[in-house]
Design a protein around this motif. Structure first.
Motif: not given
Length: 234
Positions: A160-165, A176-182, A170-174
């Motif tokens: 669960l911690m890994e999924e939360n990380k 900042n106006g960036k799309k997630p790497r995937s 992904q939320m941080t990248m969004l």
């Protein structure tokens, strides 16, 4: 004149008793012979008088008939005794099982702390060791189950911690106006696999890129974006 019915009882007069024996013996032997002849039956008759004298009749060999009689008598006796023997065995099994059940119930009561008055010190120590061994096994099994539960919970927590990380990244990248790497890798694959999209105008691409930002970007940013995508610059 009607004959009087004779009572069947011991004749006290010795002479009369001997005469009656002689008459009835001859009649009985005659009836046995007639039965053998008329019905084709094997008949053997043995009579001992009051003085011990033997009188006998046999439609065939007397020793042979006595042997047959002994064989049939033993067989009949075995058939009669066999159910009784089986019944006795069943009764013995019931008694044995009842005794074992009573003994086990008594042991269970002693294990629960009852019926301890008649036990000696050695028996009490043996019972104590038995209870202690059972308690140790119970504690060991409980500890193993608790350890397994803790390990499983730790594994679930780490997952669960890994999924939360990943979600936080992904939320941080969004934000900042960036799309997630995937997502960016997927878009890049779509751009290279669809050649029709390469002829798209710079204005539509610039508009799609700018829609991901919170406000209108400067003109320099749009030019840089067009250059990175390999599109003609106006």
């Amino acid at each position: 004149m009607a004959r009087t019915k004779i009572k069947i009882k011991r004749i006290d007069n010795i002479t009369a008793r001997q005469v009656t024996f002689s008459k009835r013996r001859r009649g009985l032997l005659k009836k046995a012979e007639e039965l053998a002849v008329l019905c084709d039956a094997d008949v053997a008759l043995i009579i001992f008088s009051a003085t011990g004298k033997l009188f006998e009749y046999a439609s065939s060999s007397m020793p042979e008939m006595l042997g047959r009689y002994k064989l049939q008598s033993d067989k009949s006796r075995d058939e009669v005794d066999k159910p009784a023997l089986n019944l006795q065995l069943v009764e013995n099994d019931d008694v044995r099982l009842s005794k074992e059940i009573n003994d086990k119930n008594h042991e269970l009561r002693q294990l629960s702390g009852q019926d301890l008055q008649g036990l000696t010190i050695d028996e009490l120590e043996k019972l104590e060791n038995l209870l202690q061994g059972g308690l140790d096994r119970v504690i060991k099994t409980k500890d193993e189950k608790i350890s397994n539960e803790i390990f499983n919970l730790q594994m679930k927590g780490a997952k669960l911690m890994e999924e939360n990380k990943l979600l936080k990244e992904q939320m941080t990248m969004l934000s900042n106006g960036k799309k997630p790497r995937s997502m960016r890798a997927t878009d890049a694959g779509n751009l290279t696999s669809n050649p029709e999209d390469q002829g798209q105008s710079s204005e539509s691409v610039t508009t799609n890129v700018c829609s991901c930002n919170s406000g209108p970007p400067p003109e320099d940013d749009g030019s840089i974006t067009s250059l990175k995508l390999g599109l003609p610059f106006n």
